[in-house]
Structure formats: C-alpha cells, structure tokens
Motif scaffolding. Sequence first.
Motif, PDB file in Angstrom:
ATOM      1  N   LYS A  18       0.816  -1.218   0.000  1.00 31.63           N
ATOM      2  CA  LYS A  18       0.000   0.000   0.000  1.00 31.63           C
ATOM      3  C   LYS A  18       0.851   1.271   0.000  1.00 31.63           C
ATOM      4  CE  LYS A  18      -3.964  -2.184   0.297  1.00 31.63           C
ATOM      5  NZ  LYS A  18      -4.992  -2.083  -0.780  1.00 31.63           N
ATOM      6  N   THR A  19       2.156   1.108   0.026  1.00 34.34           N
ATOM      7  CA  THR A  19       3.066   2.247  -0.049  1.00 34.34           C
ATOM      8  C   THR A  19       4.116   1.977  -1.126  1.00 34.34           C
ATOM      9  OG1 THR A  19       4.618   1.345   1.592  1.00 34.34           O
ATOM     10  CG2 THR A  19       2.793   2.691   2.416  1.00 34.34           C
ATOM     11  N   TRP A  20       4.746   3.042  -1.565  1.00 38.69           N
ATOM     12  CA  TRP A  20       5.888   2.950  -2.496  1.00 38.69           C
ATOM     13  C   TRP A  20       6.955   3.864  -1.947  1.00 38.69           C
ATOM     14  CZ3 TRP A  20       7.695   6.092  -6.977  1.00 38.69           C
ATOM     15  CH2 TRP A  20       8.584   5.369  -7.792  1.00 38.69           C
ATOM     16  N   GLY A  21       8.069   3.273  -1.506  1.00 37.68           N
ATOM     17  CA  GLY A  21       8.965   4.055  -0.677  1.00 37.68           C
ATOM     18  C   GLY A  21       8.223   4.398   0.594  1.00 37.68           C
ATOM     19  N   ASN A  22       8.227   5.671   0.941  1.00 37.32           N
ATOM     20  CA  ASN A  22       7.514   6.078   2.150  1.00 37.32           C
ATOM     21  C   ASN A  22       6.330   6.984   1.823  1.00 37.32           C
ATOM     22  OD1 ASN A  22       8.963   8.350   1.402  1.00 37.32           O
ATOM     23  ND2 ASN A  22       9.488   8.937   3.491  1.00 37.32           N
ATOM     24  N   VAL A  23       5.744   6.807   0.644  1.00 34.91           N
ATOM     25  CA  VAL A  23       4.547   7.574   0.296  1.00 34.91           C
ATOM     26  C   VAL A  23       3.355   6.637   0.160  1.00 34.91           C
ATOM     27  CG1 VAL A  23       5.795   9.453  -0.812  1.00 34.91           C
ATOM     28  CG2 VAL A  23       5.086   7.487  -2.174  1.00 34.91           C
ATOM     29  N   MET A  24       2.180   7.162   0.469  1.00 33.64           N
ATOM     30  CA  MET A  24       0.938   6.397   0.393  1.00 33.64           C
ATOM     31  C   MET A  24       0.427   6.411  -1.042  1.00 33.64           C
ATOM     32  SD  MET A  24      -0.952   7.766   3.872  1.00 33.64           S
ATOM     33  CE  MET A  24      -0.706   9.498   3.434  1.00 33.64           C
TER      34      MET A  24
END
Length: 318
Positions: free
Chosen positions: A232-238
Amino acid sequence: MADPNARTDAPALHAVLAELSTEQANEKYADLDLLPTRDLVAAMNDEDAGVAPAVARAGDAIAQAVDGISERMLRGGRLLYVGAGTPGRLGVLDASEAPPTFGIEPGRILGVIAGGPTALVTAVEGAEDDEQAGLGDIAARDVGQLDTVVGISASGRTPYVLAAVAEARRRGALTVGIACNAASDLGAAADVAIDVVVGPELLTGSTRLKAGTAQKMVLNMLSTLTMVRLGKTWGNVMVDLKASNEKLVARSERTVMLATGADAATAATTLAAVGGSVKAAILVQLGGIRPAAAETLLAQHGGFLRPALEEARSNDSA
C-alpha cells in the motif's frame, strides 16, 4: 453479564491489582495536586518520554505480529481489534482510518469494542467483564483461520478481551495480545504477546495516559507496517489512498508529482485518466504505458507497484 456491584471475591481482586504495575502509585507524584501548573506539564511530559523506549523493547514481538497479520491479509484475511473502554476506542479509531489512508476495502480491518457503538462515547458499565459478549462478538463476525484478532487491555486481564481472544484462537485465527504489564494474562492467552511495560501512571490507575499512548503507538505500527507489507506504499509515500475530499485529492496529486517529477497539471490529468488511482498514475508516468493498461498490470502483480513498474519498463526496453 457480570454484575459490577458484585464483590464476592474483592480480597483476591485487590491482591491481583496490587501486582499490576499499571495500578501502582507513582511515588514521585504523591504531592501532585500541590504542584504549580507548569510543573504539572513537565511531570506529565517526563512520564510520557518513557513510552517510546518501552514500545521499542517490544519490537521483536511487534515485528512477529506484523509478519503474521500481513501473511494472512495477503490471502484475504481480516484484522480485528478487540478492547474495552480506552483500548477499544483506540482500536476502532485505528480501524476506521485504514480505508481512506490505504485504500483497503471496508471490513478488512475492524474495531470491536465491549458494549458496542454506545461505548465509543460513554461508559457502558460492566461491559468489560462480560465474557459471553466477548465470545459472541467473535462468533458474530465469523472469525476464521485467515483472520487475526488483536486483544487490547492495559491490565492484560480484561475478561471481555480474554474471552474474545480465547474464542478467536479456538477458531484457528492468529491472536495477538497488547498489554501494559509484564507476563500479562492476555499475552499468555495469545499467540503473540506484546507486553509494553510503561510503569505506574502519573494519576494512579489512569491507564488512558501512558498505557493508552503505548497502545496507540503499537496499533499505529501494526496497521501501518502491515499496509507496507501489503504494497500500500511505495517508498515512504501512500499510493493507495482514497481521494474522498479536497485535501486527499491534493495529496494524491502531490504524491504523483513527488514520485514522478510531473507538474501539477500533468499529475491531475493522469489521475483523471486512471480514475484517481495514484498507483496507476505513477505507473503511467514512469512506466510509459497507457492508462487502460496500468490497472491490468497492477492486478497481475497483486497491486504491488514496484514489480509492475519493473515489468512496464522491461517491456518498454525490449
């Protein structure tokens, strides 16, 4: 339901409470009511400073719980929080925030509180002692082997929560116990024990304070880190948030801009072309594919953006 006025075993109960660190008096603040207000603020802040280290000491158990929850949720299972009073309210709060934050389907993360919805805004006397209600609330939700039930209780001995966890375990669900006393009854009853020992409260027995803060921190970890494991995230973004209001629409656009380097107009246009899906918009921008193909490719990779993007780039370079 247990009679809250019944005190047939009061001496035994007093003996149990005397052993719980959450019920002990904090000797540093015997004259609390005499302190100047600024000193009261400092005292409370000093006590709160010990919560994060206490949570850190339970890190291995929290990680074990996250791995167990995410493994089951990847196979379609649910996460249920069960508590009474403040712990129950914290569970409902965490569960209610998951769908808009992570785009997870309603019903996949549930908060169950002793006494039902009324208990969210007012005390329901005796609800925490009702073992049959705890059992019944698990049965009513048809808890099964793919589910995880997280019992939350500051003392670690709330009858409603213990009964719910026992019934969930009997049904084959993964069970997790969050308590604020060492070697808690709840931890012993669950598959994974998360005992976060924060010590006596500033106000004796007021476990909505440090204990409540510790519980909130652990719930933040369980839900957030499970969602990371679910892609549900990519890196530390939603990247799976639901743009249900103006703020979230703007956040969706900013996320696409941050991830791809696109300007605001391009981010908005791409999001519109993929029905508002942040993941798909990123995939279109970075993978160089058409909007119609983005959702298909994401579905093929179980909703995980990173492998979908790798395949899109690989196809583009082939």
